[in-house]
Scaffold this active site. Structure first.
Site, mmCIF file in Angstrom:
data_model
loop_
_atom_site.group_PDB
_atom_site.id
_atom_site.type_symbol
_atom_site.label_atom_id
_atom_site.label_comp_id
_atom_site.label_asym_id
_atom_site.label_seq_id
_atom_site.Cartn_x
_atom_site.Cartn_y
_atom_site.Cartn_z
ATOM 1 N N CYS A 32 18.795 44.049 33.364
ATOM 2 C CA CYS A 32 18.782 42.614 33.682
ATOM 3 C C CYS A 32 17.872 42.247 34.846
ATOM 4 O O CYS A 32 16.870 41.573 34.658
ATOM 5 C CB CYS A 32 20.198 42.135 33.982
ATOM 6 S SG CYS A 32 21.250 42.179 32.523
ATOM 7 N N LYS B 188 23.034 52.569 37.852
ATOM 8 C CA LYS B 188 24.108 52.364 38.820
ATOM 9 C C LYS B 188 25.304 53.184 38.366
ATOM 10 O O LYS B 188 25.350 53.615 37.210
ATOM 11 C CB LYS B 188 24.454 50.883 38.938
ATOM 12 C CG LYS B 188 25.119 50.281 37.710
ATOM 13 C CD LYS B 188 25.341 48.811 37.961
ATOM 14 C CE LYS B 188 26.649 48.316 37.471
ATOM 15 N NZ LYS B 188 26.850 46.902 37.681
HETATM 16 C C1 UDX Z 1 23.429 42.150 36.959
HETATM 17 C C2 UDX Z 1 24.185 40.959 37.561
HETATM 18 O O1 UDX Z 1 24.949 41.395 38.688
HETATM 19 C C3 UDX Z 1 25.093 40.338 36.513
HETATM 20 O O2 UDX Z 1 25.742 39.192 37.034
HETATM 21 C C4 UDX Z 1 24.244 39.944 35.300
HETATM 22 O O3 UDX Z 1 25.069 39.421 34.281
HETATM 23 C C5 UDX Z 1 23.483 41.149 34.776
HETATM 24 O O4 UDX Z 1 22.703 41.728 35.819
HETATM 25 P P1 UDX Z 1 24.068 44.682 36.395
HETATM 26 O O5 UDX Z 1 22.674 44.827 35.878
HETATM 27 O O6 UDX Z 1 25.199 45.247 35.596
HETATM 28 O O7 UDX Z 1 24.402 43.127 36.615
HETATM 29 O O8 UDX Z 1 24.117 45.403 37.821
HETATM 30 P P2 UDX Z 1 24.341 45.007 39.338
HETATM 31 O O9 UDX Z 1 25.682 45.412 39.763
HETATM 32 O O10 UDX Z 1 23.925 43.612 39.599
HETATM 33 O O11 UDX Z 1 23.296 46.010 40.031
HETATM 34 C C6 UDX Z 1 21.904 45.913 39.738
HETATM 35 C C7 UDX Z 1 21.114 46.940 40.469
HETATM 36 O O12 UDX Z 1 21.060 46.635 41.851
HETATM 37 C C8 UDX Z 1 21.630 48.373 40.377
HETATM 38 O O13 UDX Z 1 20.526 49.230 40.140
HETATM 39 C C9 UDX Z 1 22.246 48.625 41.737
HETATM 40 O O14 UDX Z 1 22.204 49.972 42.096
HETATM 41 C C10 UDX Z 1 21.356 47.778 42.625
HETATM 42 N N1 UDX Z 1 22.006 47.343 43.880
HETATM 43 C C11 UDX Z 1 23.097 46.530 43.832
HETATM 44 C C12 UDX Z 1 21.487 47.732 45.106
HETATM 45 O O15 UDX Z 1 20.483 48.453 45.163
HETATM 46 N N2 UDX Z 1 22.087 47.299 46.251
HETATM 47 C C13 UDX Z 1 23.174 46.483 46.242
HETATM 48 O O16 UDX Z 1 23.652 46.123 47.327
HETATM 49 C C14 UDX Z 1 23.704 46.090 45.000
#
Ligand code: UDX
Length: 435
Positions: free
Chosen positions: A262, A325
């Site tokens: 996403c 993640k």
């Molecule tokens: C995201 C949105 O959060 C969600 O609302 C939408 O519907 C789809 O996209 P998702 O892709 O499942 O969800 O993951 P998310 O939890 O948002 O994490 C995205 C990425 O950011 C991961 O690679 C995670 O490791 C990274 N991340 C997240 C960080 O590097 N630091 C943070 O503090 C939080």
């Protein structure tokens, strides 16, 4: 209510199972027969906590079925479109071809009064265009846009108890609003905030939410770059600014940056759409957000080389984590997998491991060496890179791991280990944005 869900990926499968669990009668449709066969046997084609149990219970209730035959949607009053909108191969824009095809395939099966509900993340303007396709192709049917905000790893919870509902509907279409309220009766009854708006706003809510989250992560990663040049500690900095309620600590975890199906493609698709609309300047900062994010991966490779005395060739490197993640087997645009592949391409002898994503990673990069067991993976390593913060990696015992490796060097790509504990056990501990 009888409901159809077109597209049984991460979003559609969870949506279909949750709606059935909430009491609706749901048919999930996918063009991939192998996926339909797995789902019909109660087996999700991907890893998502809580989903296998939910799927089994919903199937046992008789309220959930899957089919590859689009005609099976007949009789449903609401038809959710939950197919993917990946980044196009040769541009930043999103490919809406699957959404268009799903809507076209529905047309012959729609009855007057039916509501087609887009859930996919699309470029703003798509719903307006598809509303005409629906009303012309199926007289009496209508379209709404109802973006989805679920996070992988928390998909079931986010679907059953969303933090908000957004309905994009045509002006004056109160029946669409009433139908969606009926679909989400449980959440609405629990007082979930509802934003009822026009198509463009609903589409923009989704991409702007993801753009904001990506910006927050890249902001803290930019601070990590400055921290690295100054001896500051970005994790303490995040704690300190996060105490300000206006800023908040969530999504301020510095490290290897964001990936997944996403955030990366949505910010790129948003920029591409803004350019078409002549407002590219408004989103030019997202280029920087993307660049900061990708620089973290380069930095991780450089740091690994530095720790190994300037030489990657022939060095044994263990990569812990391949999913983008924790609590997911999704490796789409995964920073961890990207770093593993880059190190292998630079001549390192990489062994990669992940609690759930070894098979999905292997399908994408069969040339890497994978070992599912963490102890097998770390044995003989010159450096261990923790790149996805799974609980089992956060809980690793530095003494035990230390007895298996060749050299006690740990690189914490997610700032999730305690440096004091690892250093006390004799490890060289390095991280992104920390001294
Ligand atoms: C995201 C949105 O959060 C969600 O609302 C939408 O519907 C789809 O996209 P998702 O892709 O499942 O969800 O993951 P998310 O939890 O948002 O994490 C995205 C990425 O950011 C991961 O690679 C995670 O490791 C990274 N991340 C997240 C960080 O590097 N630091 C943070 O503090 C939080």
């Amino acid at each position: 209510m009888k409901i159809s869900v077109i597209g049984c990926g991460y979003l559609g499968t969870v949506h279909a199972a949750c709606l059935a669990e909430l009491g609706h009668d749901v048919i999930g449709i996918d063009v991939d027969q192998a996926k339909v066969d797995l789902l019909s046997a109660g087996r999700p084609p991907f890893y998502e906590p809580g989903l296998p149990e939910l799927l089994r219970s919903a199937m046992a209730s008789g309220r959930l079925a899957f089919s590859s035959d689009i005609a099976a949607v007949a009789g449903s009053r609401v038809h959710f479109v939950a197919v993917g909108t990946p980044q196009l191969a040769n541009s930043n824009a999103a490919d809406v071809g699957y959404v268009d095809a799903a809507v076209e395939s529905l047309l012959p099966h729609l009855a007057p009064g039916d509501l087609v509900v887009g859930k996919s993340t699309v470029p703003v303007g798509t719903a307006e265009r598809l509303a005409d396709v629906v009303t012309e192709g199926a007289p009496g049917a209508r379209l709404a846009w109802n973006p989805e905000f679920l996070r992988e790893g928390f998909a079931v919870k986010d679907t059953v108890a969303p933090d908000r509902l957004v309905y994009g509907i045509a002006a004056g279409d109160s029946t669409a609003e009433a139908l969606l309220d009926e679909v989400y009766a449980t959440a609405v009854g629990n007082g979930t905030p509802r934003v009822v708006t026009n198509y463009a706003t609903a589409e923009l809510v989704k991409v702007s939410a993801n753009a904001f989250l990506a910006t927050k992560i890249s902001f803290i990663n930019a601070m990590a770059e400055v921290a690295e040049a100054t001896g500051a500690d970005v994790t303490q900095l995040a704690d300190a600014i996060g105490y300000d309620a206006r800023i908040g600590r969530r999504f301020l975890n510095a490290g290897l940056g964001f990936g997944g199906g996403c955030l990366p493609k949505d910010i790129r698709g948003f920029m591409a759409r803004a350019e078409e609309l002549g407002v590219d300047q408004a989103l030019s900062f997202l280029h920087e957000v993307d660049a900061i994010n990708l620089r973290r991966r380069e930095r991780m490779v450089d740091l690994t080389r530095e720790v190994l005395g300037g030489q990657l060739d022939g060095k044994r490197i263990t990569v812990l984590g391949l999913a983008f993640k924790p609590d997911s087997d999704d490796v789409r645009d995964s920073p961890a997998l990207d770093v593993a592949v880059r190190l292998a391409e630079l001549g390192a002898e990489v062994v990669a491991s992940d609690p759930q994503a070894v098979e999905t990673a292997r399908r994408r990069y069969p040339q890497l060496r994978y070992l599912a067991d963490v102890e097998d993976a770390v044995r003989g390593a010159d450096a261990v890179l923790l790149l996805t913060e799974w609980k089992e990696y956060r809980d690793l015992d530095p003494d035990r791991v230390g007895s298996l490796v060749a050299r006690k060097s740990i690189l914490d790509g997610r700032n999730c280990l305690d440096p004091v504990q690892w250093r006390a056990a004799g490890w060289q501990y390095r991280a992104l944005g920390r001294p």
